[in-house]
Design an enzyme around this catalytic site. Sequence first.
Site, mmCIF file in Angstrom:
data_model
loop_
_atom_site.group_PDB
_atom_site.id
_atom_site.type_symbol
_atom_site.label_atom_id
_atom_site.label_comp_id
_atom_site.label_asym_id
_atom_site.label_seq_id
_atom_site.Cartn_x
_atom_site.Cartn_y
_atom_site.Cartn_z
ATOM 1 N N HIS A 125 -1.123 -1.960 13.533
ATOM 2 C CA HIS A 125 -1.810 -0.643 13.134
ATOM 3 C C HIS A 125 -2.452 0.088 12.788
ATOM 4 C CE1 HIS A 125 -1.621 -0.947 8.842
ATOM 5 N NE2 HIS A 125 -1.256 0.009 8.439
ATOM 6 N N GLU B 131 -6.173 -6.861 9.514
ATOM 7 C CA GLU B 131 -6.029 -6.751 7.500
ATOM 8 C C GLU B 131 -5.656 -7.764 6.894
ATOM 9 O OE1 GLU B 131 -2.960 -3.497 7.476
ATOM 10 O OE2 GLU B 131 -2.868 -2.729 5.375
ATOM 11 N N TYR C 61 9.825 -0.071 8.122
ATOM 12 C CA TYR C 61 7.965 -0.385 8.374
ATOM 13 C C TYR C 61 7.617 0.711 9.028
ATOM 14 C CZ TYR C 61 4.800 -3.627 9.641
ATOM 15 O OH TYR C 61 3.781 -4.718 10.392
ATOM 16 N N HIS D 269 -4.698 -9.298 13.532
ATOM 17 C CA HIS D 269 -5.582 -8.573 12.847
ATOM 18 C C HIS D 269 -6.432 -8.469 11.728
ATOM 19 C CE1 HIS D 269 -4.439 -3.791 11.490
ATOM 20 N NE2 HIS D 269 -3.017 -4.698 11.152
ATOM 21 N N ASP E 186 2.078 -6.506 13.862
ATOM 22 C CA ASP E 186 2.594 -6.066 12.970
ATOM 23 C C ASP E 186 3.976 -5.729 13.716
ATOM 24 O OD1 ASP E 186 1.120 -6.207 10.546
ATOM 25 O OD2 ASP E 186 0.095 -4.106 11.641
ATOM 26 N N HIS F 125 1.109 -1.142 0.042
ATOM 27 C CA HIS F 125 0.346 -0.007 -0.543
ATOM 28 C C HIS F 125 0.770 1.485 0.264
ATOM 29 C CE1 HIS F 125 -0.175 0.071 4.131
ATOM 30 N NE2 HIS F 125 -1.156 -1.181 4.554
ATOM 31 N N HIS G 50 5.172 -9.715 10.485
ATOM 32 C CA HIS G 50 6.216 -10.103 9.172
ATOM 33 C C HIS G 50 7.680 -9.835 9.445
ATOM 34 C CE1 HIS G 50 2.899 -8.369 6.522
ATOM 35 N NE2 HIS G 50 2.736 -7.299 8.049
ATOM 36 N N ASP H 212 -3.240 -8.175 5.092
ATOM 37 C CA ASP H 212 -2.205 -9.889 5.086
ATOM 38 C C ASP H 212 -2.346 -10.527 6.022
ATOM 39 O OD1 ASP H 212 -2.458 -6.910 6.711
ATOM 40 O OD2 ASP H 212 -0.362 -7.300 6.293
HETATM 41 FE FE1 FEO Z 1 -1.487 -3.781 9.111
HETATM 42 FE FE2 FEO Z 1 0.069 -6.071 8.763
HETATM 43 O O1 FEO Z 1 -1.479 -5.075 8.454
#
Ligand code: FEO
Length: 396
Positions: A145, A81, A192, A79, A164, A25, A223, A83
């Site tokens: 996040h 999101e 990041y 989370h 995250d 993104h 991640h 991903d």
């Molecule tokens: Fe806020 Fe890795 O997604």
Amino acid sequence: MLTAKEIAKDIWWVGAIDWNERLFHGYTTEKGITYNAYLIMDEKVTLIDTAKAPFADELMARISQVVDPAKIDVVISNHVEMDHSGSLPVVAKACPNATFYASTKGCEGLKAHYGDIAEFHPLKTGDELSIGKRTLTFVETPMVHWPDNMVTYDATDQILFSNDAFGQHFASSKHFDVDNDMCEVMKQARKYYANIVLPYSPQAAKAAAVVKTLDLKMICPAHGIIWTEHIPDIVAAYDEFTSWNVVDKAAVIYDSMWKSTEKMAKAICEAFVEEDVQAQYINLNDTHESDILAYVMDAKYVCVGSPTLNMQMMPNVAKFLTYFRGLSPKPLNAKRVGLAFGSYGWAPKGPKDVAAVLEEIGMQMPVETLTHQWIPGQAYLDSIQETVREAIAKSL
Ligand code: FEO
């Protein structure tokens, strides 16, 4: 295909590696991305997080190397999101006996994303869930996040599944910090943070404070690599990142039409160097704004230049300022010194518009915008030294 990896006794990495992803993104991910998911083989088989939707098959295949997915009892989504949650519809189908958990906001978000694929049970800070030998504890970490984020702590193994937080976009077949190039890992952790977490530093600081109270052998983010021996390094880095402190360095960021603004940029950069301030001279055509953010995150001096194009700033400069505005909150900008500059033909609208943005986002603007009609000569370029000296002297 990479196999599932046992990272601690009965705890398996079953995530996915997106080796060739180069944009997340709006931020460039030159080292790829991982979507880490973890499987705990306890009396209740527990899956923590999933992977981006295109990797659902890989995720399920890795889980299947360890256990029949139908035997999964608990799925924790730290989370919403996509991903991390994108494979939940596949997981929900493959794990009919599982109970699904998320934070309260996470439950709402997952239902909004995926409908009634499962009943999501809400968790709040301090809630505990026994899965056999282990009891998992949850801490909400809103805005690290998204508003729904939470982390999961396994006190038995002293592992924090941090989602995250403490992540890096860094694809590696080696899962642990000690097996990777730590200069690159720390560089990616900084990038990041600058591009994902920086605006939410007060919330990230609270999450980092909680981490300091825990006995930890591992931090397993969603991640990048798993932190083991380098936990003190990433915790110290988060102390620095979350502080919103600035250091004595300058970023000189510009676009130019006929190299007149570029000449001014070079003179400004060299003036900072003459004043013994570390500086970088950054052409927006050559460097992506997400890389600029990694440098500028803690820069005290932010100098932005644009000529006038059709009575406004250059599009590249507007793009940078939009991105920067979103990631650099006013309390941080109040510690920064802004300097707008640029050449013009018949109206100094470009540099003036830049100055208006720097002022609006809350920077100190101790000196006038540097504007020059047509091509700056050496005498004018030499005079920039004095302006930079004045900006440094007048800064708080
Ligand atoms: Fe806020 Fe890795 O997604």
